[in-house]
Design a protein around this motif. Sequence first.
Motif, mmCIF file in Angstrom:
data_model
loop_
_atom_site.group_PDB
_atom_site.id
_atom_site.type_symbol
_atom_site.label_atom_id
_atom_site.label_comp_id
_atom_site.label_asym_id
_atom_site.label_seq_id
_atom_site.Cartn_x
_atom_site.Cartn_y
_atom_site.Cartn_z
ATOM 1 N N ASP A 121 -5.600 0.204 4.465
ATOM 2 C CA ASP A 121 -4.901 0.259 3.171
ATOM 3 C C ASP A 121 -4.067 -1.003 2.938
ATOM 4 O OD1 ASP A 121 -5.890 2.841 2.930
ATOM 5 O OD2 ASP A 121 -3.924 3.828 2.966
ATOM 6 N N HIS A 122 -3.457 -1.527 4.009
ATOM 7 C CA HIS A 122 -2.639 -2.743 3.861
ATOM 8 C C HIS A 122 -3.515 -3.910 3.425
ATOM 9 C CE1 HIS A 122 0.364 -1.098 7.105
ATOM 10 N NE2 HIS A 122 0.406 -0.420 5.977
ATOM 11 N N ARG A 123 -4.690 -4.006 4.044
ATOM 12 C CA ARG A 123 -5.588 -5.105 3.686
ATOM 13 C C ARG A 123 -6.108 -4.934 2.265
ATOM 14 N NH1 ARG A 123 -9.985 -4.551 7.333
ATOM 15 N NH2 ARG A 123 -9.005 -2.828 8.448
ATOM 16 N N ALA A 168 0.812 -1.216 0.000
ATOM 17 C CA ALA A 168 0.000 0.000 0.000
ATOM 18 C C ALA A 168 0.849 1.272 0.000
ATOM 19 C CB ALA A 168 -0.939 0.002 1.207
ATOM 20 N N HIS A 169 1.868 1.305 0.859
ATOM 21 C CA HIS A 169 2.590 2.562 1.134
ATOM 22 C C HIS A 169 4.095 2.412 0.965
ATOM 23 C CE1 HIS A 169 -0.775 2.406 4.294
ATOM 24 N NE2 HIS A 169 -1.199 3.285 3.400
ATOM 25 N N PRO A 170 4.783 3.523 0.684
ATOM 26 C CA PRO A 170 6.225 3.536 0.867
ATOM 27 C C PRO A 170 6.508 3.141 2.324
ATOM 28 C CG PRO A 170 5.499 5.574 -0.194
ATOM 29 C CD PRO A 170 4.263 4.840 0.245
ATOM 30 N N ASP A 171 7.469 2.362 2.558
ATOM 31 C CA ASP A 171 7.979 1.820 3.841
ATOM 32 C C ASP A 171 7.326 0.503 4.267
ATOM 33 O OD1 ASP A 171 5.757 2.217 5.650
ATOM 34 O OD2 ASP A 171 6.621 3.995 6.560
ATOM 35 N N ASP A 172 6.190 0.120 3.700
ATOM 36 C CA ASP A 172 5.564 -1.149 4.094
ATOM 37 C C ASP A 172 6.499 -2.334 3.847
ATOM 38 O OD1 ASP A 172 3.250 0.212 4.749
ATOM 39 O OD2 ASP A 172 2.107 -0.437 2.989
ATOM 40 N N ALA A 173 7.109 -2.346 2.678
ATOM 41 C CA ALA A 173 7.987 -3.474 2.346
ATOM 42 C C ALA A 173 9.233 -3.472 3.226
ATOM 43 C CB ALA A 173 8.390 -3.414 0.877
HETATM 44 ZN ZN ZN Z 1 1.681 1.161 5.594
#
Ligand code: ZN
Length: 241
Positions: free
Chosen positions: A133-135, A17-22
């Motif tokens: 957002d992650h889901r 979903a977002h920058p930094d999630d990975a």
């Molecule tokens: Zn996130």
Amino acid sequence: MGANQNGIPKSAMVIMAHPDDAEFTVAGTVAKWAQAGCEITYVLCTSGNAGTQEPGMTRDQVAAVREEEQRAACRVLGAKQIVFLGHDDGILQPTLELRRELVRQIRRFKPEAVITGDPTALFEGDEYINHPDHRAAAQAAVDAVTPAAALPRLWPEDGEPHRVRYVYVSNAHKPNVWVDITNTIEQKIVALRQHKSQMGDWDPAEMIRNWAAETGKEKGLAYAEVFRRMTLEPPPGAESQ
Ligand SMILES: [Zn+2]
């Protein structure tokens, strides 16, 4: 053969979903695979444009900062391509539109493996409720992988059908793969630190080491990341495994 003998795919797409999630979750695996020659593409559904407490910045400015931070993190990890889909942060939904955008990217880059989150993860431990957002990103990702991307009659104008072989679901509740990240945990930490706008004065090193040590303990690994790997079609010649 599908995966090579180290179990590392030749190409992988990280959908988050977002920058930094990975970087928080799977970057040790990303770095390890990249070192082994795996071609890695990131597809980020949002650019995290609501992700700041700083007053006076527009969403576009926040997005630009975070995209630059993500590029820096990907350089640290050896992930070569990044696609930003540009949806708004905080209100991501697993729509048909998002599924179709992901199908387009899957058909474009033809990854052997897709890494994403767990769309069913809601309550984690007793202190964290997973971000919607992650889901949403994870749901759209798995729905894009199968069956959509492989269906020749679905959205033919978005590319040739492509069958992804492996889906690596990060931090899933029934994990079956522990990736030893002992040699890449420092890279993971350095990559995460690139997200300066999210870190402030906090250094993530200790938390990342603790998580990875806790995850690895079960398998006798110093540091690990854990996945539920779904194998969608056995690689040719792998029947005996
Ligand atoms: Zn996130």
